[in-house]
Design a protein around this motif. Structure first.
Motif, PDB file in Angstrom:
ATOM      1  N   ARG A 221       0.823  -1.208   0.000  1.00  0.00           N
ATOM      2  CA  ARG A 221       0.000   0.000   0.000  1.00  0.00           C
ATOM      3  C   ARG A 221       0.860   1.263   0.000  1.00  0.00           C
ATOM      4  N   GLU A 222       1.887   1.296   0.850  1.00  0.00           N
ATOM      5  CA  GLU A 222       2.756   2.476   0.956  1.00  0.00           C
ATOM      6  C   GLU A 222       3.566   2.724  -0.312  1.00  0.00           C
ATOM      7  N   LEU A 223       3.987   1.645  -0.936  1.00  0.00           N
ATOM      8  CA  LEU A 223       4.813   1.767  -2.140  1.00  0.00           C
ATOM      9  C   LEU A 223       3.983   1.784  -3.424  1.00  0.00           C
ATOM     10  N   HIS A 224       2.667   1.708  -3.281  1.00  0.00           N
ATOM     11  CA  HIS A 224       1.752   1.721  -4.433  1.00  0.00           C
ATOM     12  C   HIS A 224       2.122   0.641  -5.454  1.00  0.00           C
ATOM     13  N   THR A 225       2.259  -0.557  -4.946  1.00  0.00           N
ATOM     14  CA  THR A 225       2.583  -1.700  -5.802  1.00  0.00           C
ATOM     15  C   THR A 225       1.774  -2.907  -5.322  1.00  0.00           C
ATOM     16  N   THR A 226       2.049  -4.050  -5.882  1.00  0.00           N
ATOM     17  CA  THR A 226       1.308  -5.261  -5.513  1.00  0.00           C
ATOM     18  C   THR A 226       2.067  -6.069  -4.474  1.00  0.00           C
ATOM     19  N   LYS A 227       1.338  -6.927  -3.785  1.00  0.00           N
ATOM     20  CA  LYS A 227       1.966  -7.837  -2.823  1.00  0.00           C
ATOM     21  C   LYS A 227       2.942  -8.754  -3.547  1.00  0.00           C
ATOM     22  N   LYS A 228       2.564  -9.163  -4.744  1.00  0.00           N
ATOM     23  CA  LYS A 228       3.426 -10.023  -5.560  1.00  0.00           C
ATOM     24  C   LYS A 228       4.766  -9.344  -5.816  1.00  0.00           C
ATOM     25  N   ALA A 229       4.736  -8.062  -6.167  1.00  0.00           N
ATOM     26  CA  ALA A 229       5.970  -7.326  -6.444  1.00  0.00           C
ATOM     27  C   ALA A 229       6.832  -7.219  -5.188  1.00  0.00           C
ATOM     28  N   ILE A 230       6.198  -7.020  -4.035  1.00  0.00           N
ATOM     29  CA  ILE A 230       6.936  -6.933  -2.768  1.00  0.00           C
ATOM     30  C   ILE A 230       7.652  -8.254  -2.487  1.00  0.00           C
ATOM     31  N   ILE A 231       6.942  -9.350  -2.615  1.00  0.00           N
ATOM     32  CA  ILE A 231       7.521 -10.671  -2.334  1.00  0.00           C
ATOM     33  C   ILE A 231       8.642 -10.980  -3.321  1.00  0.00           C
ATOM     34  N   GLU A 232       8.412 -10.741  -4.613  1.00  0.00           N
ATOM     35  CA  GLU A 232       9.437 -11.026  -5.623  1.00  0.00           C
ATOM     36  C   GLU A 232      10.701 -10.213  -5.386  1.00  0.00           C
ATOM     37  N   SER A 233      10.549  -8.920  -5.090  1.00  0.00           N
ATOM     38  CA  SER A 233      11.739  -8.092  -4.875  1.00  0.00           C
ATOM     39  C   SER A 233      12.450  -8.491  -3.586  1.00  0.00           C
ATOM     40  N   ALA A 234      11.707  -8.900  -2.567  1.00  0.00           N
ATOM     41  CA  ALA A 234      12.324  -9.346  -1.318  1.00  0.00           C
ATOM     42  C   ALA A 234      13.158 -10.608  -1.532  1.00  0.00           C
ATOM     43  N   VAL A 235      12.631 -11.538  -2.313  1.00  0.00           N
ATOM     44  CA  VAL A 235      13.367 -12.782  -2.574  1.00  0.00           C
ATOM     45  C   VAL A 235      14.620 -12.492  -3.396  1.00  0.00           C
ATOM     46  N   ARG A 236      14.493 -11.630  -4.393  1.00  0.00           N
ATOM     47  CA  ARG A 236      15.668 -11.257  -5.206  1.00  0.00           C
ATOM     48  C   ARG A 236      16.737 -10.588  -4.351  1.00  0.00           C
ATOM     49  N   LEU A 237      16.328  -9.657  -3.502  1.00  0.00           N
ATOM     50  CA  LEU A 237      17.263  -8.952  -2.637  1.00  0.00           C
ATOM     51  C   LEU A 237      17.948  -9.919  -1.679  1.00  0.00           C
ATOM     52  N   TYR A 238      17.179 -10.826  -1.095  1.00  0.00           N
ATOM     53  CA  TYR A 238      17.740 -11.823  -0.180  1.00  0.00           C
ATOM     54  C   TYR A 238      18.750 -12.708  -0.892  1.00  0.00           C
ATOM     55  N   SER A 239      18.435 -13.085  -2.108  1.00  0.00           N
ATOM     56  CA  SER A 239      19.340 -13.921  -2.897  1.00  0.00           C
ATOM     57  C   SER A 239      20.650 -13.191  -3.179  1.00  0.00           C
ATOM     58  N   GLU A 240      20.551 -11.919  -3.517  1.00  0.00           N
ATOM     59  CA  GLU A 240      21.753 -11.130  -3.776  1.00  0.00           C
ATOM     60  C   GLU A 240      22.578 -10.945  -2.516  1.00  0.00           C
ATOM     61  N   GLN A 241      21.938 -10.675  -1.392  1.00  0.00           N
ATOM     62  CA  GLN A 241      22.641 -10.440  -0.137  1.00  0.00           C
ATOM     63  C   GLN A 241      23.366 -11.684   0.360  1.00  0.00           C
ATOM     64  N   THR A 242      22.788 -12.833   0.162  1.00  0.00           N
ATOM     65  CA  THR A 242      23.412 -14.066   0.630  1.00  0.00           C
ATOM     66  C   THR A 242      24.475 -14.574  -0.332  1.00  0.00           C
ATOM     67  N   GLY A 243      24.492 -14.052  -1.547  1.00  0.00           N
ATOM     68  CA  GLY A 243      25.458 -14.510  -2.541  1.00  0.00           C
ATOM     69  C   GLY A 243      25.084 -15.838  -3.148  1.00  0.00           C
TER      70      GLY A 243
END
Length: 85
Positions: free
Chosen positions: A22-44
């Motif tokens: 709601r705050e970012l004016h996007t979908t829940k799907k987009a939030i989850i997808e970007s979180a998983v991508r970010l986590y993957s990048e952070q863990t290497g």
């Protein structure tokens, strides 16, 4: 192609996903997808996973093809006999 994922998630996390969307004016799907991508990048882990190495060799077996076919037929026959008794 999008696929459906079903998982039990803590209610607080679900609320947080909703608030972020709601705050970012996007979908829940987009939030989850970007979180998983970010986590993957952070863990290497993203760099360590070689999809082709882990999947293309799955057809290779230690036994000859005839043995694989024999085992598959045996399992099928056993299954059929179990249902006909």
């Amino acid at each position: 192609m999008d696929k459906i994922l079903s998982a039990r998630i803590d209610e607080a996390v679900i609320r947080q996903i909703g608030l972020l969307a709601r705050e970012l004016h996007t979908t829940k799907k987009a939030i989850i997808e970007s979180a998983v991508r970010l986590y993957s990048e952070q863990t290497g882990l993203k760099k360590q996973i070689d999809v082709f190495a882990s999947t293309c060799g799955t057809w290779q077996r230690a036994e000859p093809p005839e043995e694989t076919v024999r085992q598959a037929r045996f399992a099928f026959r056993r299954s059929m006999e179990r249902h006909h008794q």
